[in-house]
Design a protein around this motif. Sequence first.
Motif, PDB file in Angstrom:
ATOM      1  N   VAL A  38      26.447  41.279  -0.140  1.00 14.96           N
ATOM      2  CA  VAL A  38      25.472  40.891   0.956  1.00 14.96           C
ATOM      3  C   VAL A  38      24.292  41.748   0.894  1.00 14.96           C
ATOM      4  CG1 VAL A  38      25.221  41.055   3.557  1.00 14.96           C
ATOM      5  CG2 VAL A  38      27.348  40.185   2.634  1.00 14.96           C
ATOM      6  N   ARG A  39      24.240  43.015   0.547  1.00 15.79           N
ATOM      7  CA  ARG A  39      22.935  43.488   0.330  1.00 15.79           C
ATOM      8  C   ARG A  39      21.953  43.017  -0.858  1.00 15.79           C
ATOM      9  NH1 ARG A  39      18.926  44.591   1.177  1.00 15.79           N
ATOM     10  NH2 ARG A  39      17.518  46.640   1.323  1.00 15.79           N
ATOM     11  N   HIS A  40      23.019  42.558  -1.886  1.00 11.95           N
ATOM     12  CA  HIS A  40      22.314  41.946  -2.773  1.00 11.95           C
ATOM     13  C   HIS A  40      21.921  40.647  -2.587  1.00 11.95           C
ATOM     14  CE1 HIS A  40      22.473  45.399  -5.791  1.00 11.95           C
ATOM     15  NE2 HIS A  40      23.684  45.711  -5.140  1.00 11.95           N
ATOM     16  N   PHE A  41      22.592  39.782  -2.000  1.00 13.63           N
ATOM     17  CA  PHE A  41      22.412  38.391  -1.768  1.00 13.63           C
ATOM     18  C   PHE A  41      22.669  38.257  -0.100  1.00 13.63           C
ATOM     19  CE2 PHE A  41      24.307  38.710  -6.086  1.00 13.63           C
ATOM     20  CZ  PHE A  41      23.072  38.272  -6.930  1.00 13.63           C
ATOM     21  N   PRO A  42      21.659  38.478   0.722  1.00 14.25           N
ATOM     22  CA  PRO A  42      21.967  38.373   1.983  1.00 14.25           C
ATOM     23  C   PRO A  42      22.006  37.009   2.389  1.00 14.25           C
ATOM     24  CG  PRO A  42      19.649  39.060   1.660  1.00 14.25           C
ATOM     25  CD  PRO A  42      20.453  39.360   0.281  1.00 14.25           C
ATOM     26  N   TRP A  43      21.514  35.936   1.752  1.00 13.67           N
ATOM     27  CA  TRP A  43      21.490  34.507   2.144  1.00 13.67           C
ATOM     28  C   TRP A  43      23.068  34.153   2.057  1.00 13.67           C
ATOM     29  CZ3 TRP A  43      23.643  32.489  -2.134  1.00 13.67           C
ATOM     30  CH2 TRP A  43      23.427  33.104  -3.414  1.00 13.67           C
ATOM     31  N   LEU A  89      25.661  35.052   3.693  1.00 16.71           N
ATOM     32  CA  LEU A  89      26.121  35.050   4.847  1.00 16.71           C
ATOM     33  C   LEU A  89      26.328  33.854   5.661  1.00 16.71           C
ATOM     34  CD1 LEU A  89      24.784  38.585   6.334  1.00 16.71           C
ATOM     35  CD2 LEU A  89      27.154  37.975   5.681  1.00 16.71           C
ATOM     36  N   GLU A  90      25.218  32.846   5.462  1.00 21.46           N
ATOM     37  CA  GLU A  90      25.051  31.595   6.054  1.00 21.46           C
ATOM     38  C   GLU A  90      25.381  30.428   5.179  1.00 21.46           C
ATOM     39  OE1 GLU A  90      24.561  31.764   9.107  1.00 21.46           O
ATOM     40  OE2 GLU A  90      24.068  33.673   9.283  1.00 21.46           O
ATOM     41  N   PRO A  91      25.788  29.365   5.714  1.00 21.60           N
ATOM     42  CA  PRO A  91      25.932  28.178   4.829  1.00 21.60           C
ATOM     43  C   PRO A  91      24.462  27.727   3.990  1.00 21.60           C
ATOM     44  CG  PRO A  91      26.666  27.757   7.002  1.00 21.60           C
ATOM     45  CD  PRO A  91      25.981  29.009   7.070  1.00 21.60           C
ATOM     46  N   LEU A  92      24.748  27.271   2.725  1.00 20.95           N
ATOM     47  CA  LEU A  92      23.578  27.192   2.074  1.00 20.95           C
ATOM     48  C   LEU A  92      22.651  25.989   2.718  1.00 20.95           C
ATOM     49  CD1 LEU A  92      24.736  27.377  -1.726  1.00 20.95           C
ATOM     50  CD2 LEU A  92      23.319  28.979  -0.388  1.00 20.95           C
ATOM     51  N   ASP A  93      21.390  26.121   2.829  1.00 19.56           N
ATOM     52  CA  ASP A  93      20.474  25.199   3.322  1.00 19.56           C
ATOM     53  C   ASP A  93      20.284  24.385   2.079  1.00 19.56           C
ATOM     54  OD1 ASP A  93      18.549  23.849   4.612  1.00 19.56           O
ATOM     55  OD2 ASP A  93      16.937  25.240   4.438  1.00 19.56           O
ATOM     56  N   LYS A  94      20.656  23.258   2.192  1.00 19.90           N
ATOM     57  CA  LYS A  94      20.247  22.070   1.048  1.00 19.90           C
ATOM     58  C   LYS A  94      20.722  22.622  -0.090  1.00 19.90           C
ATOM     59  CE  LYS A  94      17.132  19.854   4.141  1.00 19.90           C
ATOM     60  NZ  LYS A  94      15.319  19.506   4.088  1.00 19.90           N
ATOM     61  N   GLY A 135      33.028  30.065 -10.829  1.00 20.86           N
ATOM     62  CA  GLY A 135      31.983  29.232  -9.605  1.00 20.86           C
ATOM     63  C   GLY A 135      30.587  29.558 -10.057  1.00 20.86           C
ATOM     64  N   LEU A 136      29.629  28.772  -9.105  1.00 18.15           N
ATOM     65  CA  LEU A 136      28.284  28.949  -9.352  1.00 18.15           C
ATOM     66  C   LEU A 136      27.650  28.676  -8.198  1.00 18.15           C
ATOM     67  CD1 LEU A 136      26.977  25.959  -9.607  1.00 18.15           C
ATOM     68  CD2 LEU A 136      27.679  26.621 -12.068  1.00 18.15           C
ATOM     69  N   VAL A 137      26.413  29.141  -8.086  1.00 14.75           N
ATOM     70  CA  VAL A 137      25.483  28.541  -6.658  1.00 14.75           C
ATOM     71  C   VAL A 137      24.362  27.911  -7.238  1.00 14.75           C
ATOM     72  CG1 VAL A 137      24.309  30.868  -6.508  1.00 14.75           C
ATOM     73  CG2 VAL A 137      24.532  29.330  -4.358  1.00 14.75           C
ATOM     74  N   VAL A 138      23.927  27.033  -6.540  1.00 20.67           N
ATOM     75  CA  VAL A 138      22.691  26.409  -6.664  1.00 20.67           C
ATOM     76  C   VAL A 138      21.976  26.544  -5.319  1.00 20.67           C
ATOM     77  CG1 VAL A 138      21.413  23.997  -6.909  1.00 20.67           C
ATOM     78  CG2 VAL A 138      23.536  24.552  -8.451  1.00 20.67           C
ATOM     79  N   LYS A 139      20.964  27.121  -5.331  1.00 22.99           N
ATOM     80  CA  LYS A 139      20.112  27.574  -4.077  1.00 22.99           C
ATOM     81  C   LYS A 139      18.731  26.714  -4.026  1.00 22.99           C
ATOM     82  CE  LYS A 139      18.946  31.583  -1.336  1.00 22.99           C
ATOM     83  NZ  LYS A 139      17.417  31.489  -1.032  1.00 22.99           N
ATOM     84  N   ASN A 140      18.681  26.261  -3.091  1.00 22.75           N
ATOM     85  CA  ASN A 140      17.245  25.443  -2.770  1.00 22.75           C
ATOM     86  C   ASN A 140      15.962  26.081  -2.720  1.00 22.75           C
ATOM     87  OD1 ASN A 140      16.083  22.889  -2.289  1.00 22.75           O
ATOM     88  ND2 ASN A 140      15.949  23.373   0.004  1.00 22.75           N
ATOM     89  N   TRP A 141      15.026  25.688  -3.562  1.00 30.03           N
ATOM     90  CA  TRP A 141      13.704  26.293  -3.601  1.00 30.03           C
ATOM     91  C   TRP A 141      12.921  25.075  -3.424  1.00 30.03           C
ATOM     92  CZ3 TRP A 141      11.129  30.743  -3.330  1.00 30.03           C
ATOM     93  CH2 TRP A 141       9.666  30.745  -3.615  1.00 30.03           C
ATOM     94  N   LEU A 183      11.401  38.723  -6.375  1.00 26.25           N
ATOM     95  CA  LEU A 183      12.533  39.238  -5.451  1.00 26.25           C
ATOM     96  C   LEU A 183      13.317  38.227  -4.546  1.00 26.25           C
ATOM     97  CD1 LEU A 183      10.584  42.142  -3.902  1.00 26.25           C
ATOM     98  CD2 LEU A 183      12.458  42.365  -5.379  1.00 26.25           C
ATOM     99  N   GLU A 184      12.883  36.736  -5.013  1.00 19.60           N
ATOM    100  CA  GLU A 184      13.449  35.742  -4.359  1.00 19.60           C
ATOM    101  C   GLU A 184      14.389  34.905  -5.410  1.00 19.60           C
ATOM    102  OE1 GLU A 184      10.965  33.437  -1.774  1.00 19.60           O
ATOM    103  OE2 GLU A 184       9.874  35.293  -1.499  1.00 19.60           O
ATOM    104  N   ARG A 185      14.654  35.413  -6.586  1.00 20.09           N
ATOM    105  CA  ARG A 185      15.539  34.562  -7.520  1.00 20.09           C
ATOM    106  C   ARG A 185      16.814  35.261  -7.231  1.00 20.09           C
ATOM    107  NH1 ARG A 185      12.057  36.339 -12.863  1.00 20.09           N
ATOM    108  NH2 ARG A 185       9.984  35.427 -11.910  1.00 20.09           N
ATOM    109  N   ILE A 186      17.795  34.551  -8.244  1.00 21.53           N
ATOM    110  CA  ILE A 186      19.301  34.802  -8.021  1.00 21.53           C
ATOM    111  C   ILE A 186      19.590  35.648  -9.356  1.00 21.53           C
ATOM    112  CG2 ILE A 186      21.643  33.917  -7.847  1.00 21.53           C
ATOM    113  CD1 ILE A 186      20.331  31.453  -6.691  1.00 21.53           C
TER     114      ILE A 186
END
Length: 276
Positions: A37-42, A44-49, A64-70, A273-276
């Motif tokens: 959570v400290r490294h990826f605080p987002w 904690l919530e459902p991913l936005d889009k 697994g993997l994640v695709v995070k919207n930018w 600082l906004e990358r995964i």
Amino acid sequence: MGKMMVTIRKTSDRVPGFEELAWDIFFQSKSRGISLVRHFPWILEPLDKGFYILAEIKARVVGGLVVKNWRGLIDGHDVKVGMIGLVCVSFDFRGQGISRMLLEAALSEARVDSFDALTLWTNSPALYAQYGFFGADAWQYGWVHKKERVDEKEDIFLVDFNIAEIQGKAIPPFAQSINELKGKISSVFLIKDGNGWIVAGYKGDVKEAAYLMARNLVNSWRLNIEKDDPLKGELERLGYEINVDLVNLQMWHTIDLKLRVSDLVNKIKIPVLERI
């Protein structure tokens, strides 16, 4: 371990099994990290889009993997970019093609969700090139070394300043903290790791930002910067030698084929600082 039936699914909700696997692969096995959570605080919530792609065997998450919207802009047009990260497969199930299944599913679902492009950062470009990703990185990284004494007349910039740790913002996996060095009209964002400071970005006046670094950091530090950033010239003016090279870590995959590679690289600027 023999091959077993693998189920691939997509979700936008938190999955504890995936979080545990990601912590094991990227942090615990490397003896580093504070908490996921400290490294990826987002997380904690459902991913936005955005979405997760999970590989499961008998309801156990094995990859697994994640695709995070930018959201970015190219010539005034909104561009939906998916940042791919946390690509992982359990040590017990490697060599069974699970990474391929995850990436193929991510590409397919990104088209369904109308992403315009995908991007990721990797030290293993050959792995992703086979899925249509290409290396294209406009960022540089390296060392800044002091050659000359800073001119005292630059003190006109300063009122007061301090380095304070930033809470609630993602810390890169290799780092111990992120911090902000504040001046009168500028701020410098710093990553701290076992080797000292890395300047990860700044906002405000570039001249004051350069002077804040010169007055408050040690004689040598590291710099992660866009190749055309005027900060380099300001630091050289203050008597610093800049030794940076292209990092070549970022890769892209164009889904909207009308997008030009040069526009993606030069106009979609995702801060460190906004990358995964």
